[in-house]
Design a protein around this motif. Structure first.
Motif, PDB file in Angstrom:
ATOM      1  N   THR A  72       2.546  -4.264  -4.448  1.00  0.00           N
ATOM      2  CA  THR A  72       1.782  -2.670  -4.532  1.00  0.00           C
ATOM      3  C   THR A  72       2.602  -2.058  -5.978  1.00  0.00           C
ATOM      4  O   THR A  72       3.612  -2.479  -6.045  1.00  0.00           O
ATOM      5  CB  THR A  72       1.665  -2.199  -3.289  1.00  0.00           C
ATOM      6  N   SER A 152      -3.373  -2.641  -0.832  1.00  0.00           N
ATOM      7  CA  SER A 152      -2.953  -2.393   0.435  1.00  0.00           C
ATOM      8  C   SER A 152      -3.562  -3.544   1.473  1.00  0.00           C
ATOM      9  O   SER A 152      -2.677  -4.297   2.165  1.00  0.00           O
ATOM     10  CB  SER A 152      -3.328  -0.996   1.075  1.00  0.00           C
ATOM     11  N   ILE A 153      -4.681  -4.087   1.268  1.00  0.00           N
ATOM     12  CA  ILE A 153      -5.388  -5.211   1.625  1.00  0.00           C
ATOM     13  C   ILE A 153      -5.045  -6.354   1.298  1.00  0.00           C
ATOM     14  O   ILE A 153      -4.524  -7.270   1.995  1.00  0.00           O
ATOM     15  CB  ILE A 153      -6.824  -4.878   1.564  1.00  0.00           C
ATOM     16  N   VAL A 263      -6.545  -6.948  10.477  1.00  0.00           N
ATOM     17  CA  VAL A 263      -5.394  -6.844   9.563  1.00  0.00           C
ATOM     18  C   VAL A 263      -5.546  -5.640   8.560  1.00  0.00           C
ATOM     19  O   VAL A 263      -4.533  -4.789   8.373  1.00  0.00           O
ATOM     20  CB  VAL A 263      -5.232  -8.090   8.819  1.00  0.00           C
ATOM     21  N   VAL A 264      -7.021  -5.514   7.864  1.00  0.00           N
ATOM     22  CA  VAL A 264      -6.938  -4.498   7.104  1.00  0.00           C
ATOM     23  C   VAL A 264      -6.610  -2.911   7.606  1.00  0.00           C
ATOM     24  O   VAL A 264      -6.142  -2.309   7.151  1.00  0.00           O
ATOM     25  CB  VAL A 264      -8.394  -4.755   6.323  1.00  0.00           C
ATOM     26  N   ALA A 267      -3.083  -2.121   8.032  1.00  0.00           N
ATOM     27  CA  ALA A 267      -2.276  -1.983   6.579  1.00  0.00           C
ATOM     28  C   ALA A 267      -2.846  -0.557   6.189  1.00  0.00           C
ATOM     29  O   ALA A 267      -1.875  -0.020   5.570  1.00  0.00           O
ATOM     30  CB  ALA A 267      -2.883  -3.140   5.677  1.00  0.00           C
ATOM     31  N   GLU A 270      -0.815   1.974   8.002  1.00  0.00           N
ATOM     32  CA  GLU A 270       0.546   1.471   7.732  1.00  0.00           C
ATOM     33  C   GLU A 270       0.870   1.509   9.360  1.00  0.00           C
ATOM     34  O   GLU A 270       2.142   2.098   9.491  1.00  0.00           O
ATOM     35  CB  GLU A 270       0.935   2.960   7.185  1.00  0.00           C
ATOM     36  N   LYS A 274       1.613  -5.274  12.622  1.00  0.00           N
ATOM     37  CA  LYS A 274       0.335  -5.617  11.701  1.00  0.00           C
ATOM     38  C   LYS A 274      -0.341  -6.115  12.948  1.00  0.00           C
ATOM     39  O   LYS A 274      -1.808  -6.283  12.616  1.00  0.00           O
ATOM     40  CB  LYS A 274       0.821  -6.427  10.827  1.00  0.00           C
TER      41      LYS A 274
END
Length: 301
Positions: A72, A152-153, A263-264, A267, A270, A274
């Motif tokens: 990122t 981020s994904i 997962v997304v 993420a 935050e 995870k």
């Protein structure tokens, strides 16, 4: 029209790629930029380039993701305080762009011949326009925020396409027939409940492995649902199909392979762990699976 939607998606990904290449605050800007560039090319020129070239591009995407070449950067986004201040002014108006997408998709798919995917593309563009009008932001802000979200994904953004292709390959390879033979060898003909359990649990397990209930449905329903439950035992196809797919969704709740669901969100929110989303869904997922088995056994035969 659908090809135009793909091309628009490709252009957006190319814009993300260019922004990433120019982002000096991203220590992995070359790898990340190449990833979105290659991915954009598959959308933009997918109908023109040979299949073997697309295959090479997919392998390149895999190498970039697996090699840890993505990261990122800096996006010039607003601070948390600025977002809270804006949200306090706009309030529920912020939900309007989100509502435009599903409502527009349904209306276009139901009242035109364009179809759901084209409707989704048109509604997404309309949603961006509405969001810019409500927030009085610039188009460049939307582009930067889009890049921030997709970074981020990360590579998980393309996982659904990979898994859908995997399900097709499994079906073409005859995995469903192999599963049917194994189940026939292990389960006697007069044990209907065990067959129902095998079907529902099989849908859940294959979805956990493949991350996609639709891909698992093609394999497990072909191998167990149709030959063993519908043909041999005269089961109601509608009930078996619906509850079978719902059992697959139970697997969706339990696997990181369903990245867009599990997962997304972790993420984007935050979360420190995870897998926290999955852990919270274990008991509901297994409870629904048991419920599906009971309902199918009771009402489908």
């Amino acid at each position: 029209m659908l090809e135009y939607v793909y091309q628009a998606t490709g252009l957006l990904l190319l814009a993300f790629s260019l922004q990433t290449f120019l982002d000096k605050n991203n220590s992995k800007r070359i790898g990340t930029g190449l990833f979105w560039l290659i991915y954009g090319v598959t959308f933009l020129f997918g109908a023109l380039i040979p299949n073997w070239v697309t295959g090479i591009l997919v392998l390149m995407l895999t190498a970039l993701a697996a090699g840890g070449f993505m990261g990122t950067g800096s996006y010039g986004t607003t601070t948390d305080e600025e977002r809270k201040a804006t949200a306090s002014v706009l309030k529920n108006k912020l939900f309007i762009p989100a509502i435009v997408v599903p409502v527009g998709t349904v209306l276009i798919s139901q009242f035109t011949s364009l179809g759901a995917l084209v409707g989704l593309g048109i509604s997404s563009i309309a949603s961006i326009i509405v969001a810019l009008a409500i927030t009085k932001s610039r188009a460049s802000n939307a582009l930067q925020e889009g890049r921030r979200l997709i970074d981020s994904i990360g590579w998980a953004a393309i996982l659904s396409q990979f898994l859908a292709a995997l399900g097709y390959l499994f079906s073409q390879a005859g995995v469903g027939d192999t599963v049917a033979e194994i189940v026939k060898l292990m389960i006697p003909d007069n044990m209907l409940l065990v067959k129902v359990i095998a079907y529902c649990a099989g849908m859940t397990l294959f979805t956990i492995v493949m991350g996609n209930a639709f891909a698992a449905f093609a394999v497990i329903t072909t191998g167990i649902g149709i030959p063993l439950l519908i043909v041999e035992n005269g089961g109601n196809a509608a009930i078996i199909g619906v509850l079978g797919m719902l059992s697959g969704y139970c697997g969706t709740l339990l696997t990181p392979m369903a990245a867009n669901f599990n997962v997304v969100p972790a993420a984007l929110l935050e979360l420190k762990n995870k897998h926290h989303v999955i852990l919270m869904q274990v008991i509901p997922g297994l409870s629904i699976l048991i419920f599906n088995i009971g309902v199918m056994y009771t009402f489908a035969f």
